[in-house]
Design a protein around this motif. Structure first.
Motif, mmCIF file in Angstrom:
data_model
loop_
_atom_site.group_PDB
_atom_site.id
_atom_site.type_symbol
_atom_site.label_atom_id
_atom_site.label_comp_id
_atom_site.label_asym_id
_atom_site.label_seq_id
_atom_site.Cartn_x
_atom_site.Cartn_y
_atom_site.Cartn_z
ATOM 1 N N ASN A 128 22.948 23.539 -23.215
ATOM 2 C CA ASN A 128 21.613 23.899 -22.729
ATOM 3 C C ASN A 128 21.469 23.589 -21.243
ATOM 4 N N TYR A 129 21.986 22.441 -20.831
ATOM 5 C CA TYR A 129 21.845 22.024 -19.432
ATOM 6 C C TYR A 129 22.547 23.009 -18.497
ATOM 7 N N SER A 130 23.699 23.492 -18.936
ATOM 8 C CA SER A 130 24.446 24.397 -18.061
ATOM 9 C C SER A 130 23.887 25.828 -18.108
ATOM 10 N N GLY A 131 22.849 26.046 -18.919
ATOM 11 C CA GLY A 131 22.183 27.353 -18.931
ATOM 12 C C GLY A 131 22.730 28.304 -19.972
ATOM 13 N N GLY A 132 23.711 27.864 -20.759
ATOM 14 C CA GLY A 132 24.274 28.722 -21.799
ATOM 15 C C GLY A 132 23.393 28.738 -23.035
ATOM 16 N N LYS A 133 23.778 29.589 -23.981
ATOM 17 C CA LYS A 133 23.043 29.645 -25.247
ATOM 18 C C LYS A 133 23.855 28.890 -26.297
ATOM 19 N N ALA A 134 23.222 27.877 -26.890
ATOM 20 C CA ALA A 134 23.903 27.065 -27.900
ATOM 21 C C ALA A 134 23.838 27.775 -29.253
ATOM 22 N N VAL A 135 24.996 28.116 -29.796
ATOM 23 C CA VAL A 135 25.067 28.834 -31.077
ATOM 24 C C VAL A 135 25.699 27.886 -32.109
ATOM 25 N N ALA A 174 0.840 -1.201 0.000
ATOM 26 C CA ALA A 174 0.000 0.000 0.000
ATOM 27 C C ALA A 174 0.878 1.256 0.000
ATOM 28 N N VAL A 175 1.967 1.194 0.781
ATOM 29 C CA VAL A 175 2.878 2.352 0.857
ATOM 30 C C VAL A 175 3.572 2.554 -0.485
ATOM 31 N N MET A 176 4.026 1.411 -1.100
ATOM 32 C CA MET A 176 4.688 1.483 -2.408
ATOM 33 C C MET A 176 3.807 2.185 -3.434
ATOM 34 N N GLU A 177 2.508 1.756 -3.457
ATOM 35 C CA GLU A 177 1.600 2.327 -4.454
ATOM 36 C C GLU A 177 1.446 3.821 -4.245
ATOM 37 N N GLN A 178 1.290 4.169 -2.945
ATOM 38 C CA GLN A 178 1.103 5.579 -2.637
ATOM 39 C C GLN A 178 2.323 6.389 -3.106
ATOM 40 N N THR A 179 3.528 5.825 -2.891
ATOM 41 C CA THR A 179 4.753 6.527 -3.269
ATOM 42 C C THR A 179 4.780 6.814 -4.769
ATOM 43 N N THR A 180 4.406 5.811 -5.579
ATOM 44 C CA THR A 180 4.490 6.011 -7.026
ATOM 45 C C THR A 180 3.427 6.971 -7.538
ATOM 46 N N GLN A 181 2.386 7.232 -6.711
ATOM 47 C CA GLN A 181 1.362 8.179 -7.160
ATOM 48 C C GLN A 181 1.767 9.631 -6.898
ATOM 49 N N LEU A 182 2.796 9.808 -6.113
ATOM 50 C CA LEU A 182 3.235 11.179 -5.839
ATOM 51 C C LEU A 182 3.837 11.791 -7.105
ATOM 52 N N GLU A 183 3.566 13.047 -7.293
ATOM 53 C CA GLU A 183 4.112 13.752 -8.446
ATOM 54 C C GLU A 183 5.647 13.760 -8.352
ATOM 55 N N LEU A 184 6.308 13.498 -9.457
ATOM 56 C CA LEU A 184 7.775 13.576 -9.474
ATOM 57 C C LEU A 184 8.170 15.043 -9.630
ATOM 58 N N ARG A 185 8.781 15.588 -8.590
ATOM 59 C CA ARG A 185 9.095 17.027 -8.626
ATOM 60 C C ARG A 185 10.506 17.216 -9.188
ATOM 61 N N LEU A 186 10.582 17.004 -10.494
ATOM 62 C CA LEU A 186 11.869 17.035 -11.194
ATOM 63 C C LEU A 186 12.413 18.465 -11.284
ATOM 64 N N ALA A 187 13.704 18.612 -11.179
ATOM 65 C CA ALA A 187 14.317 19.932 -11.359
ATOM 66 C C ALA A 187 14.079 20.393 -12.803
ATOM 67 N N SER A 188 13.768 21.664 -12.963
ATOM 68 C CA SER A 188 13.421 22.161 -14.308
ATOM 69 C C SER A 188 14.593 22.022 -15.277
ATOM 70 N N ARG A 189 15.827 22.010 -14.738
ATOM 71 C CA ARG A 189 16.981 21.913 -15.636
ATOM 72 C C ARG A 189 16.967 20.602 -16.430
ATOM 73 N N MET A 190 16.278 19.578 -15.911
ATOM 74 C CA MET A 190 16.258 18.294 -16.624
ATOM 75 C C MET A 190 15.571 18.408 -17.982
ATOM 76 N N SER A 191 14.704 19.399 -18.130
ATOM 77 C CA SER A 191 14.011 19.563 -19.421
ATOM 78 C C SER A 191 14.990 20.072 -20.481
ATOM 79 N N ARG A 192 16.130 20.565 -20.037
ATOM 80 C CA ARG A 192 17.112 21.088 -21.008
ATOM 81 C C ARG A 192 18.157 20.045 -21.403
ATOM 82 N N LEU A 193 18.085 18.882 -20.779
ATOM 83 C CA LEU A 193 19.094 17.850 -21.047
ATOM 84 C C LEU A 193 18.682 16.999 -22.251
#
Ligand SMILES: Cc1ncc(COP(=O)(O)O)c(C=O)c1O
Length: 402
Positions: free
Chosen positions: A145-152, A4-23
């Motif tokens: 992108n991940y490090s926050g720079g601008k890719a040229v 029951a605890v396992m199931e509850q854990t997987t239902q929690l929203e994954l609060r991923l760091a926004s930087r991961m969207s740039r990887l």
């Protein structure tokens, strides 16, 4: 743990760091997984997608690693690498790049890739611009992108033999430019920057305080032209981070060992990144690295000769296929044919060749937007398989392209 605890854990929203969207990622591994899944279904696939030598690591290197394990090289070592290996690399780079290098300018890391990662983490922040080759090794754009720079992107064009246009490069450099990435011999095109190109690039950079990441991981696989590093241009040693390693030269991709050569103050910061991430590169692996650089080099020459032979056969074969035209790559072990005359977009064609012809290759777009219109085939496979792949592609094209 109660279910029951396992199931509850997987239902929690994954609060991923926004930087991961740039990887980003490296599509070669995804295509390899897809090809392996098809093989599990019983399909016969020829693997020309992944960039690794098909040869075994030379036996002198393997024996050295085994001996090191027995001698107790199984503990943590210094974060920047074993002193003997750093010294060996310093001597090797001094000799091959014609520039004096000291061991405190060398940082040994697990593969060439971490030097890209660590250089970006150490140097690039929001607002900084990084110029990188496109098409190019996909990790450059991902890490900028991940490090926050601008890719040229600096486009590499077929009509220039995939060398960069120095005037165009000069027009991209400005006060925000922090880093310029060069890669020669080049993945995925096999292009090699000539000495003149490099001197022109150095002139375009002038005396600006801009760093250059010179990715020379294919430096021992050059078939035409010469290996000339921007590090050896007067005034550029302290502005260059040279990336090289053992993966391609000594068929050691799975060992995970590479290195960066850079000014000692930057080397100290990159070493701190090593302490924070890996602690050190595997100690017995580093002992084998000394043997790789100091031991018999005949296997390197043999591999390089074999890649050249395969390149010649494969490129000639591609040029006989309707809608394909391929320049002769001058280095590395890739063929990068232009497929625009097939009328198919690159990704769709690569997918169809895998699914319907049993040939795994990569879409040029896996290397950036300027890769559209191309495919990348690795020639790190036997001549027999390369010929089989050519026949399969030719037959598929005969049925599907008018
Ligand atoms: C241009 C380029 N740089 C760096 C690397 C990374 O090499 P390693 O496997 O040693 O991390 C590769 C590997 O494919 C590459 O093609």
């Amino acid at each position: 743990m109660p279910s029951a605890v396992m199931e509850q854990t997987t239902q929690l929203e994954l609060r991923l760091a926004s930087r991961m969207s740039r990887l980003g990622t490296e599509t070669a591994f995804e295509v390899l997984n897809k090809a392996r899944a098809l093989e599990r279904q019983g399909k016969d696939i020829i693997h020309l997608e992944i960039g690794e030598p098909d040869f075994d690591t030379p036996s002198n290197i393997i024996e050295s690693a085994v001996g090191a394990l027995h001698k107790g090289w199984t503990h943590y070592g210094p974060a920047a690498g074993l002193p003997d290996l750093r010294q060996t690399i310093a001597e090797y780079v001094s000799r091959t790049r014609n520039v004096p290098v000291a061991s405190d300018e060398v940082v040994v890391v697990p593969g060439g890739k971490p030097i890209i990662f660590f250089s970006m983490l150490a140097l690039v922040e929001a607002g900084d611009e990084v110029i990188y080759p496109n098409p190019g090794f996909p990790i450059y754009e991902s890490m900028i992108n991940y490090s926050g720079g601008k890719a040229v992107p600096i486009p590499l064009r077929e009509e220039r033999d995939f060398s960069l246009d120095v005037k165009e490069l000069a027009s991209l450099i400005n006060d925000r430019t922090k880093l310029i990435i060069l890669n020669s011999p080049h993945n995925p095109t096999g292009g090699v920057l000539s000495k003149k190109d490099i001197l022109d690039i150095a002139r375009a950079i002038g005396d600006r305080n801009v760093m250059v990441l010179s990715d020379e991981i294919y430096s021992r696989l050059i078939y035409e032209g010469e290996d000339f590093s921007i590090m050896s241009v007067p005034g550029f040693k302290e502005r260059t981070i040279l990336l090289d390693g053992f993966s391609k030269t000594y068929a050691m991709t799975g060992w995970r060992m590479g290195y960066g050569v850079m000014r000692p103050d930057l080397a100290a910061h990159v070493t701190r990144l090593m302490t924070n991430s890996n602690s050190c590169t595997a100690s017995f692996t580093q002992i084998a690295g000394i043997e790789a650089l100091k031991g018999d080099q005949a296997s390197v020459d043999k591999m390089s000769d074999e890649f050249r032979r395969r390149r010649d056969v494969f490129v000639a074969g591609l040029n006989k296929i309707k809608g394909f035209s391929c320049r002769m790559p001058k280095g590395a072990f890739y063929a990068f044919p232009n497929i625009t005359k097939t009328g198919w977009p690159s990704k769709k064609l690569a997918d169809a060749l895998l699914d319907q012809a049993g040939v795994a290759c990569l879409s040029g777009t896996a290397f950036g937007e300027y890769g559209e219109g191309y495919l990348r085939f690795s020639v790190a496979n036997s001549l027999e398989n390369l010929n089989k792949a050519l026949t399969r592609v030719q037959e598929w094209v005969g049925k599907n392209i008018r």
